[in-house]
Write a protein that holds these residues in place. Structure first.
Motif, short mmCIF file in Angstrom:
data_model
loop_
_atom_site.label_atom_id
_atom_site.label_comp_id
_atom_site.label_asym_id
_atom_site.label_seq_id
_atom_site.Cartn_x
_atom_site.Cartn_y
_atom_site.Cartn_z
N ILE A 1 38.85 43.49 40.34
CA ILE A 1 38.47 42.55 39.67
C ILE A 1 37.05 43.55 39.00
CG2 ILE A 1 36.37 40.43 39.78
CD1 ILE A 1 38.04 39.59 42.02
N ALA A 2 36.94 44.21 39.82
CA ALA A 2 35.79 44.77 38.18
C ALA A 2 36.31 45.97 37.52
CB ALA A 2 34.93 45.43 39.45
N ALA A 3 37.28 46.37 37.99
CA ALA A 3 37.53 47.45 37.51
C ALA A 3 39.20 46.54 35.37
CB ALA A 3 39.01 47.76 37.29
N SER A 4 39.08 45.25 35.94
CA SER A 4 39.66 43.98 34.61
C SER A 4 38.38 43.60 33.58
CB SER A 4 39.86 42.75 35.74
OG SER A 4 38.87 41.60 35.79
N GLY A 5 37.21 43.87 34.16
CA GLY A 5 36.00 44.02 33.18
C GLY A 5 35.02 43.21 33.87
N GLU A 6 35.55 41.71 34.57
CA GLU A 6 35.03 41.35 35.16
C GLU A 6 33.54 41.75 35.86
OE1 GLU A 6 36.73 38.12 37.03
OE2 GLU A 6 38.10 38.40 35.76
N GLU A 7 32.38 40.46 35.98
CA GLU A 7 31.42 41.34 36.97
C GLU A 7 31.47 40.88 38.57
OE1 GLU A 7 27.82 42.00 36.05
OE2 GLU A 7 28.73 41.92 34.04
N THR A 8 31.32 41.85 38.82
CA THR A 8 32.07 41.77 40.57
C THR A 8 31.31 40.52 41.30
OG1 THR A 8 31.92 44.37 40.95
CG2 THR A 8 32.20 42.97 42.84
N PRO A 9 32.54 40.25 41.69
CA PRO A 9 31.81 38.40 42.60
C PRO A 9 30.94 38.89 43.97
CG PRO A 9 34.19 38.77 42.44
CD PRO A 9 33.44 39.48 41.69
N CYS B 1 36.26 32.63 34.88
CA CYS B 1 35.87 33.46 36.15
C CYS B 1 35.16 32.54 36.97
CB CYS B 1 36.19 35.23 35.57
SG CYS B 1 34.59 35.46 34.82
N SER B 2 34.44 33.46 37.81
CA SER B 2 33.49 32.97 38.61
C SER B 2 32.68 34.17 39.01
CB SER B 2 34.18 31.69 40.00
OG SER B 2 32.95 31.86 41.12
N ASP B 3 31.99 33.63 39.94
CA ASP B 3 30.71 34.65 41.07
C ASP B 3 30.77 34.84 41.89
OD1 ASP B 3 29.78 32.11 40.92
OD2 ASP B 3 27.55 32.97 40.59
N LEU B 4 31.71 33.58 42.87
CA LEU B 4 31.72 33.47 44.47
C LEU B 4 32.87 32.85 44.23
CD1 LEU B 4 30.57 32.97 46.99
CD2 LEU B 4 29.73 30.28 46.34
#
Length: 439
Positions: A424-432, A381-384
């Motif tokens: 994206i946040a709901a999928s468990g990733e940090e919000t980018p 994944c990515s932060d940006l």
């Protein structure tokens, strides 16, 4: 139908939804599947949330997004101790079986050990990488005891033979969950082409071609060379679906069985990137999904969008088993008879290997963002992200007009950007951060 129905999943690989008659194809490739749809339920807007082989399979077996279960790309083993679909079925009293391509153990052409079979305990005839342990006309798989089972016939027919063997070995008095996974119509990797059974490609030399392929007939595209074989593979799969259903009838299991036909992703024939899938486009993510049996009767077309991540919770629901708490998907079993009020039709799509990307598919739009600074093999994944695509699926169903730079779409993009971030946040990733495209 008894309280706990048998469930048979007939799973193909790399099959576009528009190859099926029940999704509008005029080519006559899937008459038997179409007949099941006419007596069952066709899900018009089924979406792969990870358009590449291993991750899509991991999503199905766990009910989790690929980044949550860890299998965000090929060549990552499915965790051995998770609450998988088969383990939940087993706990609900089902016999569990798997036949065909696994692609989740990292063993290549060696046997898959029992601890990496995700709970398919009772019947097993499979290969981890069927595309390397076999060719279109010969090869091998392994049985439950890891004994090599060799075949010398068209691979689709051989996999069906093993599924027939499994059905005939099963006591019809016990509920069965059987997952039959084919390689076709996927291309044969070491030949870099699609391979139909002898004589089948010739039938489809002048067949209908989807509009996106015609419009994107660029030098690297290879649909002209491969589409007849691709169609021939699909025709043979349909014939083998009919053969399996014939065995269900022979065994007195047909009316007690929910049949599910679906696949992992589609194929754009190198029109969108350098290979066949791994893109946000409908050719990659719009997949066939047909249920027949149980409450899935009457020839209904369910139009609300569903995702592969919803398949495991749905099958568990039908089996009378609760999904694991950590599953991301939702049961769409109620769509057998009607639309589900308040159902969220915005589907998150995670893309890996070709690019690190995230996309959102709504009933109206497709919105995609990418992380060009990330390594698509090493980075999950990515932060940006930066904006890449916006398509109006109502006005442009073949996704030929990218609206991402259109000033008139600024508000639409803002709304989709906010919704994608929520997903994206709901999928468990940090919000980018998603950077809007400014031109």
């Amino acid at each position: 139908m008894k309280r706990r129905p048998n469930i048979l999943v007939f799973f193909t690989d790399q099959q576009r939804a528009d190859s099926c008659g029940c999704y509008g194809s005029p080519n006559g490739l899937t008459p038997f599947l179409d007949s099941l749809g006419e007596d069952g339920v066709v899900f018009d807007n089924a979406v792969s949330c990870q358009p590449v082989c291993g991750p899509a399979r991991a999503v199905i077996q766990t009910g989790q997004f690929a980044t949550r279960n860890g299998c965000y790309r090929n060549a990552i083993d499915l965790p051995a101790d998770g609450q998988t679909l088969a383990r939940r079925m087993k706990a609900a009293g089902y016999k569990t079986g798997y036949v065909g391509k696994w692609h989740l153990a990292g063993t290549g052409v060696e046997p898959v050990p029992e601890e990496l079979r995700a709970g398919y305990e009772d019947y097993w005839i499979a290969a981890d990488l069927l595309e390397f342990s076999s060719g279109p006309e010969s090869g091998f798989v392994f049985d439950k005891q890891n004994r090599k089972r060799e075949f010398e016939k068209y691979r689709v027919d051989a996999i069906t033979d093993y599924a027939v063997e499994t059905l005939r070995a099963h006591d019809p008095a016990e509920p069965l969950f059987l997952f039959v996974s084919y390689l076709e119509p996927h291309h044969q990797n070491n030949q870099n082409r699609y391979v139909a059974p002898e004589g089948y490609a010739q039938r489809y030399q002048d067949a209908w071609v989807p509009d996106d392929l015609v419009a994107l007939d660029k030098p690297d595209a290879d649909w002209r060379a491969n589409l007849p074989d691709y169609y021939g593979c699909i025709r043979r799969l349909d014939e083998n679906l009919e053969r399996l259903v014939g065995v269900l009838k022979e065994r007195g299991m047909y009316e007690d069985t929910i049949i599910v036909f679906t696949c992992d992703h589609g194929s754009h024939f190198r029109t969108r990137n350098g290979e066949y899938k791994r893109s946000c486009h409908e050719a990659s993510v719009h997949i066939p999904l047909v249920f027949r049996g149980g409450q899935f009767r009457g020839g209904r077309h369910a139009r609300q969008a569903v995702s592969l991540v919803d398949l495991a919770p749905t099958l568990l629901d039908l089996a009378g088993a609760a999904p694991a708490e950590e599953m991301d998907g939702r049961s769409f079993a109620a769509m057998a008879g009607q639309d589900i009020p308040g159902w969220d039709e915005a589907v998150l799509i995670q893309i890996s290997e070709s690019e690190v990307a995230r996309a959102l598919r709504t009933p109206r739009y497709k919105y995609c963002v990418t992380a060009p600074h990330k390594n698509p093999w090493l980075d999950a994944c990515s932060d940006l992200y930066v904006e890449e695509c916006l398509y109006d699926l109502q006005q442009d169903p073949w996704e030929l007009n990218n609206l991402i730079a259109d000033p008139a779409c600024r508000q639409v993009k803002e709304e989709l950007r906010a919704l994608l971030l929520e997903k994206i946040a709901a999928s468990g990733e940090e919000t980018p951060v998603i950077l809007p495209l400014e031109r």
